[in-house]
Scaffold this motif. Structure first.
Motif, mmCIF file in Angstrom:
data_model
loop_
_atom_site.group_PDB
_atom_site.id
_atom_site.type_symbol
_atom_site.label_atom_id
_atom_site.label_comp_id
_atom_site.label_asym_id
_atom_site.label_seq_id
_atom_site.Cartn_x
_atom_site.Cartn_y
_atom_site.Cartn_z
ATOM 1 N N VAL A 19 0.905 -1.230 -0.039
ATOM 2 C CA VAL A 19 0.052 -0.080 0.031
ATOM 3 C C VAL A 19 0.915 1.321 -0.253
ATOM 4 O O VAL A 19 1.980 1.366 0.551
ATOM 5 N N THR A 20 0.562 2.238 -0.914
ATOM 6 C CA THR A 20 1.153 3.368 -0.713
ATOM 7 C C THR A 20 0.068 4.614 -0.918
ATOM 8 O O THR A 20 -0.872 4.284 -1.361
ATOM 9 N N GLU A 21 0.696 5.782 -0.657
ATOM 10 C CA GLU A 21 -0.344 7.145 -0.847
ATOM 11 C C GLU A 21 0.723 8.388 -0.950
ATOM 12 O O GLU A 21 1.994 8.183 -0.522
ATOM 13 N N THR A 22 0.059 9.476 -1.449
ATOM 14 C CA THR A 22 0.810 10.500 -1.691
ATOM 15 C C THR A 22 0.909 11.131 -0.288
ATOM 16 O O THR A 22 -0.182 11.416 0.371
ATOM 17 N N VAL A 23 2.048 11.759 0.141
ATOM 18 C CA VAL A 23 2.132 12.504 1.493
ATOM 19 C C VAL A 23 2.821 13.841 1.063
ATOM 20 O O VAL A 23 3.785 14.098 0.364
ATOM 21 N N THR A 24 2.435 14.790 1.629
ATOM 22 C CA THR A 24 2.925 16.138 1.525
ATOM 23 C C THR A 24 3.884 16.285 2.730
ATOM 24 O O THR A 24 3.524 16.217 4.015
ATOM 25 N N ARG A 25 5.140 16.881 2.574
ATOM 26 C CA ARG A 25 6.025 17.152 3.454
ATOM 27 C C ARG A 25 6.853 18.365 3.092
ATOM 28 O O ARG A 25 6.986 18.560 1.762
ATOM 29 N N PRO A 26 7.813 19.075 3.720
ATOM 30 C CA PRO A 26 8.852 19.861 3.443
ATOM 31 C C PRO A 26 9.840 19.395 2.414
ATOM 32 O O PRO A 26 10.228 18.122 2.370
ATOM 33 N N ARG A 27 9.978 20.233 1.469
ATOM 34 C CA ARG A 27 10.869 19.764 0.433
ATOM 35 C C ARG A 27 12.446 19.739 0.612
ATOM 36 O O ARG A 27 13.170 18.711 -0.114
ATOM 37 N N HIS A 28 12.917 20.669 1.460
ATOM 38 C CA HIS A 28 14.365 20.583 1.731
ATOM 39 C C HIS A 28 14.200 20.525 3.510
ATOM 40 O O HIS A 28 13.594 20.961 4.143
ATOM 41 N N VAL A 29 15.314 19.984 3.734
ATOM 42 C CA VAL A 29 15.589 19.678 5.151
ATOM 43 C C VAL A 29 17.069 19.617 5.502
ATOM 44 O O VAL A 29 17.867 19.402 4.879
ATOM 45 N N ARG A 30 17.369 19.956 6.803
ATOM 46 C CA ARG A 30 18.718 19.880 7.228
ATOM 47 C C ARG A 30 18.458 18.900 8.549
ATOM 48 O O ARG A 30 17.683 19.024 9.555
ATOM 49 N N ILE A 31 19.567 17.977 8.536
ATOM 50 C CA ILE A 31 19.432 17.018 9.809
ATOM 51 C C ILE A 31 20.830 17.090 10.449
ATOM 52 O O ILE A 31 21.870 17.482 9.674
ATOM 53 N N ARG A 32 20.871 16.541 11.611
ATOM 54 C CA ARG A 32 22.175 16.378 12.393
ATOM 55 C C ARG A 32 22.042 14.798 12.834
ATOM 56 O O ARG A 32 21.190 14.422 13.289
ATOM 57 N N TYR A 33 23.223 14.190 12.738
ATOM 58 C CA TYR A 33 23.249 12.522 12.842
ATOM 59 C C TYR A 33 24.705 12.388 13.138
ATOM 60 O O TYR A 33 25.498 13.136 13.229
ATOM 61 N N GLN A 34 24.675 11.002 13.808
ATOM 62 C CA GLN A 34 26.035 10.400 14.054
ATOM 63 C C GLN A 34 26.235 9.394 13.172
ATOM 64 O O GLN A 34 25.295 8.979 12.637
ATOM 65 N N ASP A 35 27.767 9.096 12.920
ATOM 66 C CA ASP A 35 27.909 8.269 11.884
ATOM 67 C C ASP A 35 28.280 6.867 12.870
ATOM 68 O O ASP A 35 28.057 6.870 14.203
ATOM 69 N N LEU A 36 28.779 5.979 12.445
ATOM 70 C CA LEU A 36 28.778 4.583 13.201
ATOM 71 C C LEU A 36 29.979 4.494 14.271
ATOM 72 O O LEU A 36 30.054 3.655 14.958
ATOM 73 N N SER A 37 30.727 5.668 14.052
ATOM 74 C CA SER A 37 31.941 5.784 15.111
ATOM 75 C C SER A 37 31.447 6.981 16.068
ATOM 76 O O SER A 37 32.282 7.222 16.868
ATOM 77 N N GLY A 38 30.441 7.648 16.001
ATOM 78 C CA GLY A 38 30.081 8.457 17.005
ATOM 79 C C GLY A 38 30.134 9.901 16.517
ATOM 80 O O GLY A 38 29.911 10.785 17.337
ATOM 81 N N HIS A 39 30.902 10.192 15.538
ATOM 82 C CA HIS A 39 30.995 11.423 15.065
ATOM 83 C C HIS A 39 29.723 12.126 14.639
ATOM 84 O O HIS A 39 29.079 11.690 13.858
ATOM 85 N N THR A 40 29.582 13.492 14.913
ATOM 86 C CA THR A 40 28.592 14.146 14.585
ATOM 87 C C THR A 40 28.523 14.894 13.048
ATOM 88 O O THR A 40 29.538 15.524 12.919
ATOM 89 N N HIS A 41 27.637 15.004 12.427
ATOM 90 C CA HIS A 41 27.488 15.481 11.176
ATOM 91 C C HIS A 41 26.326 16.253 10.899
ATOM 92 O O HIS A 41 25.244 16.072 11.502
ATOM 93 N N GLU A 42 26.238 17.309 10.134
ATOM 94 C CA GLU A 42 24.962 17.989 9.378
ATOM 95 C C GLU A 42 25.028 17.715 7.848
ATOM 96 O O GLU A 42 25.948 17.557 7.208
ATOM 97 N N GLU A 43 23.592 17.582 7.407
ATOM 98 C CA GLU A 43 23.510 17.004 6.114
ATOM 99 C C GLU A 43 22.135 18.042 5.447
ATOM 100 O O GLU A 43 21.338 17.915 6.268
ATOM 101 N N SER A 44 22.138 18.481 4.448
ATOM 102 C CA SER A 44 21.074 19.257 3.801
ATOM 103 C C SER A 44 20.521 18.173 2.732
ATOM 104 O O SER A 44 21.317 17.550 1.924
ATOM 105 N N LEU A 45 19.437 17.901 2.789
ATOM 106 C CA LEU A 45 18.729 17.093 1.790
ATOM 107 C C LEU A 45 17.525 17.514 1.109
ATOM 108 O O LEU A 45 16.755 18.504 1.655
ATOM 109 N N THR A 46 17.261 17.352 -0.081
ATOM 110 C CA THR A 46 16.214 18.127 -1.195
ATOM 111 C C THR A 46 15.458 16.860 -1.848
ATOM 112 O O THR A 46 16.065 15.741 -2.119
ATOM 113 N N GLY A 47 14.169 17.284 -1.978
ATOM 114 C CA GLY A 47 13.458 16.183 -2.820
ATOM 115 C C GLY A 47 13.295 15.074 -2.028
ATOM 116 O O GLY A 47 12.900 14.731 -0.898
ATOM 117 N N PHE A 48 13.388 13.719 -3.026
ATOM 118 C CA PHE A 48 12.971 12.480 -2.598
ATOM 119 C C PHE A 48 13.792 11.956 -1.312
ATOM 120 O O PHE A 48 13.303 11.587 -0.414
#
Length: 166
Positions: free
Chosen positions: A99-128
């Motif tokens: 099952v699938t359906e169309t969802v509306t969300r912000p087109r662009h986001v910025r996230i903060r996360y850690q990698d597998l070593s625990g280092h913190t990063h920020e990343e901008s994501l767009t679209g899908f």
């Protein structure tokens, strides 16, 4: 080499509504769990998975998209900014295949996360990729994607899901 996969919980499993806890141990067990999540996602098949999809309440996301250069592992991801500009994309879930359906969300986001070593990063994501990350972070917060739909669409999709699983 044996590839381990995990069991994906199916909607309406309570684990899918449970907010996840931050990961604090960045060790070989974490790497093994993330690898198992990746193989589980590929077998599903899907483009994203969280530990919550497998009943594990940890803030872990694995996404594999060409737009991101392949597999990306995100530990403790959080949204730190989202655009007012919206986009519509078709969404679904490894916990609710078919099952699938169309969802509306912000087109662009910025996230903060850690990698597998625990280092913190920020990343901008767009679209899908931005849509996928919002979908997965919602799951980590105990918000199943159906909650982003109107009541009418949600009820229709749940009926379709129930019919598929009779």
């Amino acid at each position: 080499m044996t590839v381990s996969t995990l069991t994906i919980r199916r909607y309406p499993d309570a684990a899918l509504a449970t907010p996840c806890l931050p990961v604090s141990s960045f060790d070989e067990d974490l790497k093994s769990l993330v690898d198992a999540l990746y193989h589980t996602m590929k077998a599903a098949p899907g483009v994203g998975i969280t530990a919550a999809h497998c009943g594990l309440a940890y803030r872990i996301v694995v996404i594999e998209l060409d737009e991101l250069g392949g597999r990306c592992d995100y530990i403790n991801p959080e949204l730190i900014w989202s655009s007012p500009e919206q986009a519509e994309f078709t969404e679904g879930s490894v916990s609710m295949p078919g099952v699938t359906e169309t969802v509306t969300r912000p087109r662009h986001v910025r996230i903060r996360y850690q990698d597998l070593s625990g280092h913190t990063h920020e990343e901008s994501l767009t679209g899908f990729p931005a849509i996928c990350m919002q979908h997965e972070i919602d799951q980590l917060d105990g918000i199943f994607w159906l909650q982003r739909l109107s009541r009418l669409k949600r009820e229709r999709l749940i009926k379709k899901w129930q019919k598929l699983n009779r």
